[in-house]
Write a protein that holds these residues in place. Structure first.
Motif, short mmCIF file in Angstrom:
data_model
loop_
_atom_site.label_atom_id
_atom_site.label_comp_id
_atom_site.label_asym_id
_atom_site.label_seq_id
_atom_site.Cartn_x
_atom_site.Cartn_y
_atom_site.Cartn_z
N LYS A 1 1.39 0.27 4.26
CA LYS A 1 1.80 0.77 2.95
C LYS A 1 3.22 1.34 2.98
O LYS A 1 4.05 1.00 2.14
CB LYS A 1 0.83 1.84 2.44
N THR A 2 3.50 2.21 3.94
CA THR A 2 4.82 2.83 4.04
C THR A 2 5.88 1.80 4.38
O THR A 2 6.98 1.82 3.82
CB THR A 2 4.81 3.97 5.08
N THR A 3 5.57 0.87 5.27
CA THR A 3 6.52 -0.19 5.62
C THR A 3 6.88 -1.00 4.39
O THR A 3 8.05 -1.32 4.16
CB THR A 3 5.92 -1.11 6.71
N LEU A 4 5.89 -1.33 3.56
CA LEU A 4 6.14 -2.10 2.35
C LEU A 4 7.04 -1.32 1.39
O LEU A 4 7.98 -1.88 0.82
CB LEU A 4 4.80 -2.44 1.68
N ARG B 1 5.33 -12.95 3.68
CA ARG B 1 4.21 -12.39 2.90
C ARG B 1 4.76 -11.93 1.57
O ARG B 1 5.93 -11.57 1.45
CB ARG B 1 3.59 -11.17 3.59
N SER B 2 3.92 -11.89 0.55
CA SER B 2 4.35 -11.36 -0.74
C SER B 2 3.23 -10.56 -1.39
O SER B 2 2.06 -10.81 -1.13
CB SER B 2 4.82 -12.48 -1.67
N VAL B 3 3.64 -9.61 -2.21
CA VAL B 3 2.70 -8.78 -2.95
C VAL B 3 3.07 -8.90 -4.42
O VAL B 3 4.20 -8.60 -4.81
CB VAL B 3 2.77 -7.30 -2.51
N ASP B 4 2.14 -9.36 -5.24
CA ASP B 4 2.37 -9.51 -6.67
C ASP B 4 2.11 -8.18 -7.35
O ASP B 4 1.01 -7.63 -7.24
CB ASP B 4 1.45 -10.60 -7.23
N LEU B 5 3.11 -7.67 -8.05
CA LEU B 5 2.99 -6.39 -8.75
C LEU B 5 3.07 -6.55 -10.26
O LEU B 5 3.38 -5.61 -10.98
CB LEU B 5 4.10 -5.43 -8.28
N THR B 6 2.81 -7.76 -10.75
CA THR B 6 2.88 -8.01 -12.18
C THR B 6 1.86 -7.15 -12.91
O THR B 6 0.67 -7.17 -12.58
CB THR B 6 2.62 -9.50 -12.48
N LEU B 7 2.35 -6.40 -13.89
CA LEU B 7 1.47 -5.53 -14.67
C LEU B 7 0.81 -6.32 -15.79
O LEU B 7 1.39 -7.28 -16.30
CB LEU B 7 2.28 -4.38 -15.29
N PRO B 8 -0.40 -5.91 -16.18
CA PRO B 8 -1.04 -6.58 -17.31
C PRO B 8 -0.27 -6.29 -18.59
O PRO B 8 0.53 -5.36 -18.65
CB PRO B 8 -2.44 -5.94 -17.35
N GLU B 9 -0.48 -7.10 -19.60
CA GLU B 9 0.17 -6.91 -20.89
C GLU B 9 -0.06 -5.48 -21.36
O GLU B 9 -1.18 -4.99 -21.34
CB GLU B 9 -0.37 -7.90 -21.92
N GLY B 10 0.99 -4.80 -21.75
CA GLY B 10 0.86 -3.42 -22.22
C GLY B 10 1.12 -2.39 -21.13
O GLY B 10 1.08 -1.19 -21.37
N GLY B 11 1.39 -2.84 -19.90
CA GLY B 11 1.73 -1.90 -18.82
C GLY B 11 0.53 -1.44 -18.04
O GLY B 11 -0.58 -1.94 -18.20
N GLY B 12 0.75 -0.49 -17.20
CA GLY B 12 -0.32 0.04 -16.35
C GLY B 12 0.25 0.65 -15.09
O GLY B 12 1.45 0.89 -14.99
N TRP B 13 -0.59 0.87 -14.12
CA TRP B 13 -0.22 1.48 -12.85
C TRP B 13 -0.53 0.53 -11.71
O TRP B 13 -1.48 -0.24 -11.78
CB TRP B 13 -1.03 2.77 -12.62
N ILE B 14 0.26 0.63 -10.66
CA ILE B 14 -0.03 -0.07 -9.41
C ILE B 14 -0.39 0.99 -8.39
O ILE B 14 0.36 1.94 -8.18
CB ILE B 14 1.19 -0.87 -8.90
N VAL B 15 -1.54 0.86 -7.76
CA VAL B 15 -1.99 1.80 -6.74
C VAL B 15 -2.19 1.02 -5.45
O VAL B 15 -2.87 0.00 -5.44
CB VAL B 15 -3.31 2.49 -7.15
N MET B 16 -1.57 1.51 -4.36
CA MET B 16 -1.76 0.89 -3.06
C MET B 16 -2.66 1.80 -2.24
O MET B 16 -2.32 2.95 -1.99
CB MET B 16 -0.43 0.70 -2.33
N ALA B 17 -3.79 1.28 -1.85
CA ALA B 17 -4.73 2.06 -1.05
C ALA B 17 -5.26 1.17 0.07
O ALA B 17 -5.64 0.02 -0.17
CB ALA B 17 -5.88 2.55 -1.92
N SER B 18 -5.22 1.69 1.28
CA SER B 18 -5.77 0.97 2.43
C SER B 18 -5.84 1.92 3.61
O SER B 18 -5.44 3.07 3.52
CB SER B 18 -4.92 -0.26 2.76
N ARG B 19 -6.34 1.42 4.73
CA ARG B 19 -6.47 2.23 5.94
C ARG B 19 -5.10 2.68 6.44
O ARG B 19 -4.08 2.03 6.18
CB ARG B 19 -7.14 1.42 7.06
#
Length: 106
Positions: free
Chosen positions: A41-44, A18-36
């Motif tokens: 989330k913690t394992t990742l 499995r893979s999770v793409d964390l590429t930020l948009p041009e100019g930066g930003g934040w990555i937020v992981m939210a789920s049940r």
């Protein structure tokens, strides 16, 4: 430096690659992981820490890997894909910066 992608296989609830793409948009930003609760989330995040730290530090982050590999599987892996930002990441001393993205595995 930025983590652009996390890859895992057979780590706890993540059976198979499995893979999770964390590429930020041009100019930066934040990555937020939210789920049940219990969705991984913690394992990742722990898999990311193990991949970034490498095998020599992995045992200090996860004391017992026996419960970490998915049930019924013999082995698992985690990868962190890292890219540097030449505008912000300044290297000093000898040598040169690596070309292109780097991959760390744990």
């Amino acid at each position: 430096m930025y983590v652009t992608k996390i890859g895992v296989s057979n780590i706890r609830g993540f059976t198979g690659p499995r893979s999770v793409d964390l590429t930020l948009p041009e100019g930066g930003g934040w990555i937020v992981m939210a789920s049940r609760n219990g969705s991984g989330k913690t394992t990742l995040l722990k898999a990311l820490a193990v991949a970034l730290a490498g095998p020599s530090v992995a045992r200090t982050l996860v004391a017992d890997f026996s419960g970490w590999v998915s049930q019924g599987e013999r082995e698992g892996w985690a990868q962190a894909f890292i890219d540097r930002d030449p505008a912000r990441d300044v290297l000093r001393g000898r040598g040169r910066a690596p070309d292109g993205p780097q991959v760390r595995s744990g």
